[in-house]
Design a protein around this motif. Sequence first.
Motif, PDB file in Angstrom:
ATOM      1  N   PRO A  11      39.310  34.424  34.735  1.00  0.00           N
ATOM      2  CA  PRO A  11      39.423  35.822  35.174  1.00  0.00           C
ATOM      3  C   PRO A  11      39.824  36.747  34.022  1.00  0.00           C
ATOM      4  O   PRO A  11      40.673  36.392  33.203  1.00  0.00           O
ATOM      5  CB  PRO A  11      40.523  35.767  36.246  1.00  0.00           C
ATOM      6  CG  PRO A  11      40.415  34.380  36.801  1.00  0.00           C
ATOM      7  CD  PRO A  11      40.052  33.510  35.621  1.00  0.00           C
TER       8      PRO A  11
ATOM      9  N   VAL B 113      29.193  37.065  36.794  1.00  0.00           N
ATOM     10  CA  VAL B 113      29.145  37.807  38.063  1.00  0.00           C
ATOM     11  C   VAL B 113      27.979  38.802  38.061  1.00  0.00           C
ATOM     12  O   VAL B 113      27.269  38.952  39.052  1.00  0.00           O
ATOM     13  CB  VAL B 113      30.494  38.516  38.342  1.00  0.00           C
ATOM     14  CG1 VAL B 113      30.390  39.437  39.550  1.00  0.00           C
ATOM     15  CG2 VAL B 113      31.597  37.480  38.556  1.00  0.00           C
TER      16      VAL B 113
ATOM     17  N   GLU C  27      28.697  38.512  43.251  1.00  0.00           N
ATOM     18  CA  GLU C  27      30.105  38.314  43.626  1.00  0.00           C
ATOM     19  C   GLU C  27      30.334  37.008  44.399  1.00  0.00           C
ATOM     20  O   GLU C  27      31.461  36.529  44.473  1.00  0.00           O
ATOM     21  CB  GLU C  27      30.587  39.487  44.512  1.00  0.00           C
ATOM     22  CG  GLU C  27      30.523  40.847  43.858  1.00  0.00           C
ATOM     23  CD  GLU C  27      31.726  41.135  42.973  1.00  0.00           C
ATOM     24  OE1 GLU C  27      32.778  40.492  43.160  1.00  0.00           O
ATOM     25  OE2 GLU C  27      31.591  41.995  42.086  1.00  0.00           O
TER      26      GLU C  27
ATOM     27  N   LEU D   9      32.453  34.084  43.137  1.00  0.00           N
ATOM     28  CA  LEU D   9      33.905  34.230  42.929  1.00  0.00           C
ATOM     29  C   LEU D   9      34.676  33.718  44.135  1.00  0.00           C
ATOM     30  O   LEU D   9      34.238  33.817  45.274  1.00  0.00           O
ATOM     31  CB  LEU D   9      34.262  35.709  42.715  1.00  0.00           C
ATOM     32  CG  LEU D   9      33.795  36.353  41.421  1.00  0.00           C
ATOM     33  CD1 LEU D   9      34.199  37.828  41.408  1.00  0.00           C
ATOM     34  CD2 LEU D   9      34.360  35.630  40.201  1.00  0.00           C
TER      35      LEU D   9
ATOM     36  N   ASP E  87      40.520  34.861  44.975  1.00  0.00           N
ATOM     37  CA  ASP E  87      41.506  35.271  43.950  1.00  0.00           C
ATOM     38  C   ASP E  87      40.852  35.794  42.669  1.00  0.00           C
ATOM     39  O   ASP E  87      41.531  36.116  41.698  1.00  0.00           O
ATOM     40  CB  ASP E  87      42.455  34.109  43.617  1.00  0.00           C
ATOM     41  CG  ASP E  87      41.753  32.941  42.925  1.00  0.00           C
ATOM     42  OD1 ASP E  87      40.520  33.021  42.680  1.00  0.00           O
ATOM     43  OD2 ASP E  87      42.426  31.942  42.616  1.00  0.00           O
ATOM     44  N   GLY E  88      39.504  35.890  42.664  1.00  0.00           N
ATOM     45  CA  GLY E  88      38.824  36.444  41.494  1.00  0.00           C
ATOM     46  C   GLY E  88      38.430  35.413  40.453  1.00  0.00           C
ATOM     47  O   GLY E  88      37.809  35.739  39.444  1.00  0.00           O
ATOM     48  N   SER E  89      38.784  34.136  40.686  1.00  0.00           N
ATOM     49  CA  SER E  89      38.375  33.090  39.738  1.00  0.00           C
ATOM     50  C   SER E  89      36.978  32.592  40.109  1.00  0.00           C
ATOM     51  O   SER E  89      36.484  32.836  41.216  1.00  0.00           O
ATOM     52  CB  SER E  89      39.385  31.934  39.746  1.00  0.00           C
ATOM     53  OG  SER E  89      39.359  31.283  41.007  1.00  0.00           O
TER      54      SER E  89
END
Length: 200
Positions: free
Chosen positions: A41, A50, A55, A58, A61-63
């Motif tokens: 991240p 990305v 998206e 992912l 948590d954005g990882s």
Amino acid sequence: MLKIGLTGGIGSGKSEVAKRLSAKGAMVIDADRIAREVVEPGTPGLARVVATFGEEVLRPDGSLNREKLGSLVFADSEKLAALNSIVHPLVGERVAELQRGAADDTILVYDVPLLVENNLAPMYDVVIVVDAPDDLRITRLAEHRGMPEADAKARIAAQASREERLAAADIVIPNDGPLEELDARVAEVWQDLLARAARG
């Protein structure tokens, strides 16, 4: 500085060999680990992944959701090529940085899963292949990683064949027996590498 390319198909036990060489004093550069670091991240690498794959790769948590990305790219050679074109240059930069920081007499072991597939053998002084039969590798992937047999077979099929890998080897480390045998073979190989390094 002696540059070693260490490779082996998924489930061959390459990381066991890397650990043992590291314990003997080699500097191990793990391409897979670096490939994970360059898409953590907040990195430009993750932003590019990305932008290319959307998206949905992912986690909340954005990882990076590796399993999701893996299921997209392993079934589609164009998507895999797109991913590699993002990750490989970033890995190359980081590896070059680590190499510049190493002492002149270092035995550098590059843990490179796709060495044969990407025709990287000429970059190394010595290529070591960790070898195990496909059926044993499938069993290991099921037992140690909980990977379904169909997934294990697909991963193996996506990599170079055993014959192609062995054809690229300067040194072969068989890993189809007990760990004591592996320890003994790695100890022999380490002595060989020390002798090669001394000869310059």
